[in-house]
Design a protein around this motif. Structure first.
Motif, short mmCIF file in Angstrom:
data_model
loop_
_atom_site.label_atom_id
_atom_site.label_comp_id
_atom_site.label_asym_id
_atom_site.label_seq_id
_atom_site.Cartn_x
_atom_site.Cartn_y
_atom_site.Cartn_z
N GLY A 171 0.83 -1.21 0.00
CA GLY A 171 0.00 0.00 0.00
C GLY A 171 0.86 1.25 0.00
O GLY A 171 1.68 1.44 0.89
N GLY A 202 0.26 6.50 4.68
CA GLY A 202 0.92 5.70 5.70
C GLY A 202 2.06 4.87 5.13
O GLY A 202 3.17 4.85 5.68
N GLU A 262 1.96 -1.40 -4.56
CA GLU A 262 0.72 -0.62 -4.56
C GLU A 262 -0.21 -1.15 -5.65
O GLU A 262 0.20 -1.31 -6.80
CB GLU A 262 1.02 0.87 -4.79
CG GLU A 262 -0.15 1.73 -5.21
CD GLU A 262 -1.33 1.72 -4.24
OE1 GLU A 262 -1.10 1.88 -3.03
OE2 GLU A 262 -2.48 1.55 -4.71
N LYS A 263 -1.45 -1.38 -5.29
CA LYS A 263 -2.36 -2.00 -6.27
C LYS A 263 -2.74 -1.06 -7.42
O LYS A 263 -2.90 -1.51 -8.55
CB LYS A 263 -3.57 -2.57 -5.53
CG LYS A 263 -4.87 -1.89 -5.69
CD LYS A 263 -5.97 -2.65 -5.03
CE LYS A 263 -6.95 -1.66 -4.43
NZ LYS A 263 -8.09 -2.27 -3.80
N GLN A 280 -6.21 17.84 7.35
CA GLN A 280 -5.68 18.62 8.46
C GLN A 280 -4.56 17.80 9.10
O GLN A 280 -4.74 16.61 9.37
CB GLN A 280 -6.76 18.87 9.50
CG GLN A 280 -7.99 19.58 8.94
CD GLN A 280 -9.03 19.81 10.02
OE1 GLN A 280 -8.72 20.31 11.10
NE2 GLN A 280 -10.26 19.45 9.74
N ARG A 326 -4.66 16.61 0.08
CA ARG A 326 -4.06 15.31 0.41
C ARG A 326 -3.17 14.79 -0.72
O ARG A 326 -2.18 14.12 -0.47
CB ARG A 326 -5.10 14.29 0.83
CG ARG A 326 -6.22 14.05 -0.11
CD ARG A 326 -7.14 12.94 0.38
NE ARG A 326 -7.74 13.23 1.68
CZ ARG A 326 -7.80 12.37 2.68
NH1 ARG A 326 -7.31 11.16 2.56
NH2 ARG A 326 -8.38 12.69 3.81
N ILE A 328 -1.76 -7.10 -3.87
CA ILE A 328 -1.41 -8.26 -3.05
C ILE A 328 -2.66 -9.08 -2.78
O ILE A 328 -3.70 -8.55 -2.35
CB ILE A 328 -0.80 -7.78 -1.70
CG1 ILE A 328 0.50 -7.04 -1.97
CG2 ILE A 328 -0.55 -8.97 -0.76
CD1 ILE A 328 1.48 -7.75 -2.83
N ASP A 353 -2.46 -1.18 3.75
CA ASP A 353 -3.38 -1.26 2.62
C ASP A 353 -4.80 -0.83 2.97
O ASP A 353 -5.77 -1.26 2.36
CB ASP A 353 -3.36 -2.67 1.98
CG ASP A 353 -3.51 -3.80 2.99
OD1 ASP A 353 -3.33 -3.57 4.19
OD2 ASP A 353 -3.82 -4.94 2.57
N SER A 373 -20.04 11.27 3.98
CA SER A 373 -19.34 12.55 3.84
C SER A 373 -19.22 12.92 2.36
O SER A 373 -19.01 12.05 1.51
CB SER A 373 -17.98 12.37 4.52
OG SER A 373 -16.97 13.02 3.85
N ARG A 401 -17.09 15.81 -0.03
CA ARG A 401 -16.02 16.79 0.11
C ARG A 401 -15.49 17.18 -1.25
O ARG A 401 -15.62 16.43 -2.22
CB ARG A 401 -14.91 16.24 1.00
CG ARG A 401 -14.40 14.88 0.59
CD ARG A 401 -13.42 14.32 1.60
NE ARG A 401 -13.09 12.95 1.26
CZ ARG A 401 -12.07 12.28 1.76
NH1 ARG A 401 -11.28 12.85 2.63
NH2 ARG A 401 -11.81 11.05 1.41
N ASP A 423 -4.64 3.04 8.36
CA ASP A 423 -6.04 2.59 8.38
C ASP A 423 -6.17 1.07 8.40
O ASP A 423 -7.18 0.54 8.87
CB ASP A 423 -6.80 3.13 7.17
CG ASP A 423 -7.32 4.55 7.41
OD1 ASP A 423 -6.96 5.15 8.43
OD2 ASP A 423 -8.09 5.04 6.55
N GLN A 462 -13.48 10.42 11.25
CA GLN A 462 -12.57 11.53 10.95
C GLN A 462 -12.68 12.71 11.91
O GLN A 462 -12.04 13.74 11.70
CB GLN A 462 -12.85 12.02 9.53
CG GLN A 462 -14.00 12.96 9.44
CD GLN A 462 -14.85 12.74 8.22
OE1 GLN A 462 -15.05 11.63 7.78
NE2 GLN A 462 -15.35 13.81 7.67
N ALA A 495 -9.75 14.43 13.03
CA ALA A 495 -8.81 14.69 11.92
C ALA A 495 -7.46 14.03 12.21
O ALA A 495 -6.41 14.68 12.12
CB ALA A 495 -8.67 16.19 11.67
N GLY A 503 -6.72 10.37 11.30
CA GLY A 503 -6.41 9.08 10.64
C GLY A 503 -5.03 9.11 9.99
O GLY A 503 -4.19 8.23 10.23
N ALA A 504 -4.78 10.11 9.15
CA ALA A 504 -3.48 10.21 8.49
C ALA A 504 -2.39 10.57 9.50
O ALA A 504 -1.26 10.08 9.41
CB ALA A 504 -3.54 11.26 7.37
N CYS A 505 -2.75 11.41 10.47
CA CYS A 505 -1.75 11.79 11.50
C CYS A 505 -1.26 10.55 12.25
O CYS A 505 -0.07 10.40 12.51
CB CYS A 505 -2.36 12.77 12.51
SG CYS A 505 -2.81 14.36 11.80
#
Ligand SMILES: Cc1cc2nc3c(=O)[nH]c(=O)nc-3n(C[C@H](O)[C@H](O)[C@H](O)COP(=O)(O)OP(=O)(O)OC[C@H]3O[C@@H](n4cnc5c(N)ncnc54)[C@H](O)[C@@H]3O)c2cc1C
Length: 400
Positions: A16, A20, A39-40, A52, A113, A138, A167, A189, A191, A298, A305, A308, A310-312
């Motif tokens: 993935g 991350g 990466e797929k 954020q 992002r 994978i 992934d 959501s 956006r 993830d 979210q 804010a 998840g990515a952090c």
């Protein structure tokens, strides 16, 4: 049994290439490891809009040497503000200026992002020790005494001394170690971004604003040096509860948000409608390692979210796994165990708090009135509820 180190010349495999996976690849490569990212998708790309990034993540991005590039495309807002979605009334705010940056040792940043992914991708491309392989889905991962094997849908296999499943929410790697499934929150959501000069209603350009209301919220903030404007609408779908197939569609969006204040209703016509994100998380789990296989981002701890984060948290994972390999360079299994012990505890708290924060944002009735009064009484300099999340910490500390 091997010595836990696998073939020491084999690379670390990362499944993935999202935020991350690429952050982990970059961090581990800087510690001298050979990395292969599988990466797929045919390209490394992010869909969606703004992100954020709180100081717990920007501290890590700074230590990876990426802050100058982030400065070129990110926005450093002066305030996070909460308002009521029904009446546009101010509830509370958090200053993100000099004092905040000094306190946490890094800024709060909002950025597109895909800009963050591009910066991470460029960082990876510049390092010969990272091999980036798009178009590699994978299908299975196998742990053996001397190493791990990733099996791709096209029949190719890759061998490594460790494998990181980064992934995402529907992780294939996770299925090897847990039979749990994502939890649908019943919220959806929407956006998207618009050029700021076309935005039909926007908040001050130095603020991130969330309008919160019963079963819904709306978020706005600027991106790309203020030239692009990000909007997010979130609502609880009654049609989901009724078991309807097409739940959370744009007609339901219009109906649910029709009760909101003028500002939101004026802003909404330019909100992106072509894609919607049903919102899932999972229950925290206390083990996500299987021998030389682990999870990150993830795949390990998907969360709603509302903080804010998840990515952090994926970026925090990347730092933690790097430090684990630094402290235990000879024994892969031991390094992954240290990583798991620290991160399962920390991320479980963030996952649970994200749900709670959502409940607080979306509450109605007497609870809503009490929440509003409490928020209005809050001292904007009060950091007691965020210190645990944004404050400096040892990446491998086993503490929530
Ligand atoms: C509406 C919304 C707003 C958000 N806002 C914020 C925010 O403001 N701040 C924040 O920190 N977080 C936010 N998040 C959360 C954040 O987007 C995610 O937590 C983060 O993107 C997770 O990154 P990841 O790399 O772990 O997973 P992903 O981004 O999902 O990446 C997974 C990668 O793995 C690849 N992949 C999947 N399966 C396979 C396979 N079998 N083989 C090979 N590759 C595979 C995918 O193609 C993808 O590239 C938000 C989320 C949503 C839904």
């Amino acid at each position: 049994m091997g010595n836990g180190n696998g073939g020491s010349k084999d690379p670390i495999l990362v499944v993935g290439g999202g935020i991350g996976g690429l952050a982990a690849a970059l961090r581990l490569s800087r510690s001298g490891h050979e990395i292969v990212v599988l990466e797929k998708a045919e390209q490394f790309v992010e869909i969606g809009a703004g992100l954020q990034l709180a100081p717990n993540a920007t501290r890590v991005l700074g230590s990876l040497g990426l802050m100058d590039k982030i400065r070129d495309v990110g926005v450093f807002p002066n305030r996070l503000r909460l308002k009521t979605a029904l009446t546009d009334e101010n509830l509370t705010h958090l200053d993100l200026g000099k004092g905040f940056i000094e306190r946490y040792g890094a800024p709060y940043v909002v950025m597109h992002r895909n800009d963050l992914l591009s910066i991470l991708l460029q960082g990876c491309t510049e390092r010969p020790s990272i091999e980036l392989l798009p178009g590699k889905e994978i299908k299975d991962v196998l742990d053996g005494p001397d190493g791990v094997t990733a099996v791709c849908a096209d029949g190719t296999t890759y061998r490594g001394r460790a494998l990181i499943g980064a992934d995402g929410l529907w992780s294939t790697v996770r299925k090897k170690l847990s039979d749990d499934v994502p939890v649908n929150s019943g919220y959806v959501s929407y956006r998207g971004t618009v050029p700021t000069d076309r935005a039909t209603a926007h908040a001050p350009l130095d603020e991130v604003v969330a309008w919160i209301g019963p079963g819904l919220h709306y978020v706005q903030y600027p991106l790309r040096s203020g030239n692009l404007y990000n909007q997010v609408a979130v609502f609880r779908s009654d049609q989901y509860l009724q078991g309807k197939q097409d739940w959370g569609n744009s007609q339901e969006l219009e109906e649910k948000l029709s009760v909101t204040c003028d500002h939101i209703r004026t802003a909404m016509p330019l909100l992106g409608r072509d894609h919607r994100w049903p919102m899932y998380d999972r229950e925290p789990i206390d083990r996500w390692n299987l021998g030389r296989i682990t999870l990150l981002g993830d795949a390990a701890h998907p969360m709603l979210q509302y903080l804010a984060q998840g990515a952090c948290q994926a970026i925090e994972d990347a730092e933690a796994i790097g430090v684990a390999f630094d402290r235990e360079p000879k024994n892969v299994v031991e390094a992954l165990t240290m990583y798991q012990s620290a991160r399962t505890v920390r991320t479980a708290r963030v996952q649970r708090n994200a749900r709670l924060w959502g409940d607080m944002w979306h509450i109605d009735g007497a609870g809503r009135l009490m929440r509003d009064e409490l928020f209005k009484m809050r001292d904007p300099d009060d950091h007691s509820h965020i210190e645990w999340l944004y404050g400096k910490r040892d990446p491998l500390e086993v503490k929530p």
